[in-house]
Design a protein around this motif. Structure first.
Motif, PDB file in Angstrom:
ATOM      1  N   SER A  76      70.703  80.584 -14.952  1.00 20.93           N
ATOM      2  CA  SER A  76      70.298  79.224 -14.628  1.00 20.93           C
ATOM      3  C   SER A  76      71.409  78.568 -13.829  1.00 20.93           C
ATOM      4  CB  SER A  76      70.025  78.436 -15.908  1.00 20.93           C
ATOM      5  OG  SER A  76      71.223  78.246 -16.633  1.00 20.93           O
ATOM      6  N   PHE A  77      71.044  77.487 -13.167  1.00 22.12           N
ATOM      7  CA  PHE A  77      72.039  76.663 -12.495  1.00 22.12           C
ATOM      8  C   PHE A  77      71.580  75.217 -12.566  1.00 22.12           C
ATOM      9  CE2 PHE A  77      69.144  78.244  -9.233  1.00 22.12           C
ATOM     10  CZ  PHE A  77      68.800  77.093  -8.522  1.00 22.12           C
ATOM     11  N   ASN A  78      72.525  74.309 -12.500  1.00 19.42           N
ATOM     12  CA  ASN A  78      72.199  72.889 -12.563  1.00 19.42           C
ATOM     13  C   ASN A  78      71.428  72.486 -11.320  1.00 19.42           C
ATOM     14  OD1 ASN A  78      73.494  72.557 -15.021  1.00 19.42           O
ATOM     15  ND2 ASN A  78      75.454  72.119 -14.057  1.00 19.42           N
ATOM     16  N   ALA A  79      70.368  71.725 -11.539  1.00 18.56           N
ATOM     17  CA  ALA A  79      69.524  71.272 -10.430  1.00 18.56           C
ATOM     18  C   ALA A  79      68.908  69.933 -10.788  1.00 18.56           C
ATOM     19  CB  ALA A  79      68.436  72.300 -10.155  1.00 18.56           C
ATOM     20  N   LYS A  83      68.075  72.139 -15.378  1.00 22.28           N
ATOM     21  CA  LYS A  83      68.480  73.472 -14.937  1.00 22.28           C
ATOM     22  C   LYS A  83      67.295  74.210 -14.316  1.00 22.28           C
ATOM     23  CE  LYS A  83      72.201  74.356 -18.211  1.00 22.28           C
ATOM     24  NZ  LYS A  83      73.250  74.498 -17.229  1.00 22.28           N
ATOM     25  N   ASN A  84      67.575  74.979 -13.280  1.00 27.18           N
ATOM     26  CA  ASN A  84      66.597  75.926 -12.748  1.00 27.18           C
ATOM     27  C   ASN A  84      66.895  77.262 -13.400  1.00 27.18           C
ATOM     28  OD1 ASN A  84      65.681  73.906 -11.133  1.00 27.18           O
ATOM     29  ND2 ASN A  84      66.110  74.910  -9.195  1.00 27.18           N
ATOM     30  N   CYS A  85      65.869  77.898 -13.952  1.00 28.74           N
ATOM     31  CA  CYS A  85      66.037  79.175 -14.651  1.00 28.74           C
ATOM     32  C   CYS A  85      65.342  80.286 -13.877  1.00 28.74           C
ATOM     33  CB  CYS A  85      65.465  79.087 -16.063  1.00 28.74           C
ATOM     34  SG  CYS A  85      66.348  77.916 -17.112  1.00 28.74           S
ATOM     35  N   GLY A 125      61.470  78.366 -14.012  1.00 29.81           N
ATOM     36  CA  GLY A 125      61.448  76.955 -14.377  1.00 29.81           C
ATOM     37  C   GLY A 125      62.389  76.150 -13.512  1.00 29.81           C
ATOM     38  N   ARG A 126      62.006  74.904 -13.250  1.00 29.66           N
ATOM     39  CA  ARG A 126      62.822  74.014 -12.414  1.00 29.66           C
ATOM     40  C   ARG A 126      63.076  72.699 -13.152  1.00 29.66           C
ATOM     41  NH1 ARG A 126      59.387  76.678  -9.072  1.00 29.66           N
ATOM     42  NH2 ARG A 126      60.295  77.699  -7.257  1.00 29.66           N
ATOM     43  N   GLU A 127      64.301  72.222 -13.023  1.00 31.20           N
ATOM     44  CA  GLU A 127      64.723  70.951 -13.623  1.00 31.20           C
ATOM     45  C   GLU A 127      64.387  70.878 -15.111  1.00 31.20           C
ATOM     46  OE1 GLU A 127      63.370  67.667 -11.211  1.00 31.20           O
ATOM     47  OE2 GLU A 127      64.885  68.104  -9.690  1.00 31.20           O
ATOM     48  N   LEU A 128      64.678  71.963 -15.809  1.00 30.27           N
ATOM     49  CA  LEU A 128      64.390  72.017 -17.241  1.00 30.27           C
ATOM     50  C   LEU A 128      65.483  71.298 -18.024  1.00 30.27           C
ATOM     51  CD1 LEU A 128      63.284  75.751 -17.637  1.00 30.27           C
ATOM     52  CD2 LEU A 128      61.882  73.753 -17.096  1.00 30.27           C
ATOM     53  N   VAL A 129      65.048  70.461 -18.942  1.00 30.88           N
ATOM     54  CA  VAL A 129      65.952  69.804 -19.877  1.00 30.88           C
ATOM     55  C   VAL A 129      65.591  70.363 -21.245  1.00 30.88           C
ATOM     56  CG1 VAL A 129      66.665  67.618 -20.910  1.00 30.88           C
ATOM     57  CG2 VAL A 129      66.090  67.732 -18.462  1.00 30.88           C
ATOM     58  N   PHE A 130      66.572  70.989 -21.890  1.00 28.36           N
ATOM     59  CA  PHE A 130      66.300  71.663 -23.155  1.00 28.36           C
ATOM     60  C   PHE A 130      66.544  70.751 -24.348  1.00 28.36           C
ATOM     61  CE2 PHE A 130      67.138  75.122 -20.174  1.00 28.36           C
ATOM     62  CZ  PHE A 130      66.003  75.870 -20.378  1.00 28.36           C
ATOM     63  N   LYS A 131      65.793  71.033 -25.403  1.00 26.88           N
ATOM     64  CA  LYS A 131      65.960  70.311 -26.665  1.00 26.88           C
ATOM     65  C   LYS A 131      67.346  70.625 -27.220  1.00 26.88           C
ATOM     66  CE  LYS A 131      61.046  70.829 -27.616  1.00 26.88           C
ATOM     67  NZ  LYS A 131      60.049  71.583 -28.383  1.00 26.88           N
ATOM     68  N   ASP A 132      67.857  69.715 -28.039  1.00 26.03           N
ATOM     69  CA  ASP A 132      69.172  69.922 -28.648  1.00 26.03           C
ATOM     70  C   ASP A 132      69.202  71.233 -29.415  1.00 26.03           C
ATOM     71  OD1 ASP A 132      70.155  67.565 -27.665  1.00 26.03           O
ATOM     72  OD2 ASP A 132      69.729  66.415 -29.488  1.00 26.03           O
TER      73      ASP A 132
END
Length: 177
Positions: A76-79, A83-85, A125-132
């Motif tokens: 993944s990388f920050n986007a 994150k983009n996965c 996936g693009r611009e994914l924000v994951f749960k804690d």
């Protein structure tokens, strides 16, 4: 027209990729996931052009022999806001050779292309924000080892239809042994 050259996959291969996407979906609070019908591996992104015939001629010129690809590491990388996965493809000399060949032919024919090092991957996936509590390293566990015999390469058109990203094959080359 926005164009790219890609490998499209059969249902079995897409099933494996979709399993990984489903696991990510459960772990994500928000983001955009690749739709099943859009799962592909880009060989060359061309961008906006109306010069379709030149692209077809370049594709006709390349020796697209059959070969097998295998999924590899994930990353993944920050986007943007997340994150983009992606799922990587194991090193494959044939894939790198044909990508280089089509890239150089398109450059010689006047196309302006990205000159970054080719890193074959399938975006899931693009611009994914994951749960804690989600560890991105768990992505590797969600991806099965998959193999795919490449028998066709496609010229794809990318467009938005009713707000949904859609890819349409407009030309293809069969890969022979």
């Amino acid at each position: 027209m926005r164009l790219f050259i890609a490998l499209n996959f059969d249902d079995d291969f897409k099933d494996g990729i979709c399993n990984a996407i489903e696991r990510l979906h459960i772990a994500a609070a928000s983001g955009n996931f690749t739709l099943r019908e859009n799962i592909h591996l880009t060989i060359e992104f061309i961008g906006e052009t109306e010069n379709i015939e030149t692209v077809k001629k370049a594709m006709d010129f390349v020796k697209w022999g059959m070969f097998v690809i295998k999924t590899g590491k994930t990353g993944s990388f920050n986007a943007g806001r997340g994150k983009n996965c992606w799922i990587g493809i194991e090193k494959n000399d044939k894939l790198y050779t044909i990508q280089k060949d089509i890239h150089n032919l398109l450059l010689k024919n006047g196309f302006t292309l990205d000159n970054r090092v080719y890193k074959p991957h399938i975006t899931i996936g693009r611009e994914l924000v994951f749960k804690d509590g989600f560890d991105i390293k768990a992505l590797a566990e969600a991806v099965p080892a998959l193999m795919y015999k490449v028998t066709k390469v496609s010229l794809m058109k990318s467009e938005r239809k009713c707000g949904k990203l859609s890819y349409t094959e407009i030309y293809s080359i069969c890969c022979t042994e």
